[in-house]
Write an enzyme that holds these catalytic residues in place. Structure first.
Site, short mmCIF file in Angstrom:
data_model
loop_
_atom_site.label_atom_id
_atom_site.label_comp_id
_atom_site.label_asym_id
_atom_site.label_seq_id
_atom_site.Cartn_x
_atom_site.Cartn_y
_atom_site.Cartn_z
N ASP A 26 8.24 -5.86 14.25
CA ASP A 26 7.03 -5.36 14.87
C ASP A 26 7.40 -4.04 15.54
OD1 ASP A 26 4.91 -4.70 16.53
OD2 ASP A 26 4.69 -6.70 17.38
N TYR A 57 -9.08 3.45 16.11
CA TYR A 57 -8.25 3.87 14.98
C TYR A 57 -8.24 5.39 14.85
CZ TYR A 57 -6.54 4.31 10.19
OH TYR A 57 -5.81 4.67 9.08
N GLY A 76 0.76 -1.24 0.00
CA GLY A 76 0.00 0.00 0.00
C GLY A 76 0.79 1.29 0.00
N ILE A 77 0.44 2.19 0.91
CA ILE A 77 1.05 3.51 0.99
C ILE A 77 2.55 3.40 1.22
CG2 ILE A 77 1.16 5.64 2.34
CD1 ILE A 77 -1.84 5.25 2.94
#
Length: 259
Positions: A65, A165, A19-20
């Site tokens: 992570d 979020y 993605g981005i």
């Protein structure tokens, strides 16, 4: 004509396998930065690195992570061993839906699972702090650095992705403003980019077609947004062209929100 304004710089893009993040990594690579991408899925990272890299310059993929301080420290050390430093950081890694599941991620605030709330905050907020802290010494040593944090236009809209979020992305704006003042005396700029609903793999894996079209039709530029739409802003903020821009949150959403 190929742009080489980032030659001599080393960019670390978290969440760079998809993605981005992948689109930004590709753009910064094209402007001659050395590239490190991290994520949690080894095969996705390796594939992205191969797709971005040309024959003469590798892209370094590292499994990490970003919510784990030990893994972040090890990642930055590997980047230093390969390229000598990290002086551009794109904090893109984030949990949206696919990591905890759509149904769990979009519950009402009073129904949320505490562990899901904590996981979103750990990755989306603490991860930015850990990564920024770890690369700061490289930037300070040369009195030059760029930190770019990916927020979201959902901060201004207040709906669409679950309150955990939205809250995490609002915190990104706070981190950006606070870091700008702490890092500014060392020649380091810190800015945020807020996209709309980007047609990344995560969005396309879920049924967001109707929502995407509604948001597109209510934007000043009435079309869907794609990962490459973010890459130019990230490249500009990474360069000396934006040397006197810091503490800003730039909406790159086709005018979905105006502020």
């Amino acid at each position: 004509m190929q742009c080489e304004r980032l030659e001599g710089h080393v960019a670390l893009i978290t969440g760079g396998g998809r993605g981005i993040g992948k689109a930004i990594a590709r753009r910064l690579y094209s402007e001659k930065a050395d590239i490190v991408i991290c994520g949690t899925t080894e095969d996705v990272l390796k594939k992205a690195a191969e797709e971005i890299a040309s024959e003469d310059r590798e892209v370094l993929p590292i499994v990490c992570d970003v919510s784990d301080s030990g893994q972040v420290k090890a990642m930055v050390e590997k980047a230093r061993q390969r390229f000598g430093k990290v002086d551009i950081l794109v904090n893109n890694a984030a949990i949206m839906l696919r990591h905890i599941g759509y149904e769990r991620a979009t519950k009402h605030f009073y129904e949320l699972d505490e562990a899901d709330w904590d996981r979103v905050m750990d990755v989306n907020v603490k991860g930015m702090w850990l990564c920024s802290s770890e690369v700061f010494s490289d930037m300070r040593a040369q009195n030059w650095g760029r930190i770019i944090n990916i927020s979201s236009d959902t901060v201004f809209i207040g709906r669409g992705n679950g309150i955990q979020y939205i809250t995490s992305k609002a915190a990104v704006v706070g981190i950006t403003r606070g870091l700008a003042f702490e890092a500014g005396p060392y020649g380091i700029t810190v800015n945020a980019i807020s996209p709309g609903l980007v047609q990344s793999e995560t969005v396309q894996e879920h049924d967001f077609k109707e929502m995407s079209e509604v948001l597109a039709n209510s934007s000043a530029i009435p079309r869907l947004e794609y990962p490459d739409d973010l890459a130019g802003a990230a490249a500009w903020l990474s360069s000396d062209d934006a040397a006197f821009v810091t503490g800003q949150n730039i909406s790159v959403s086709g005018g979905l929100s105006l502020h």
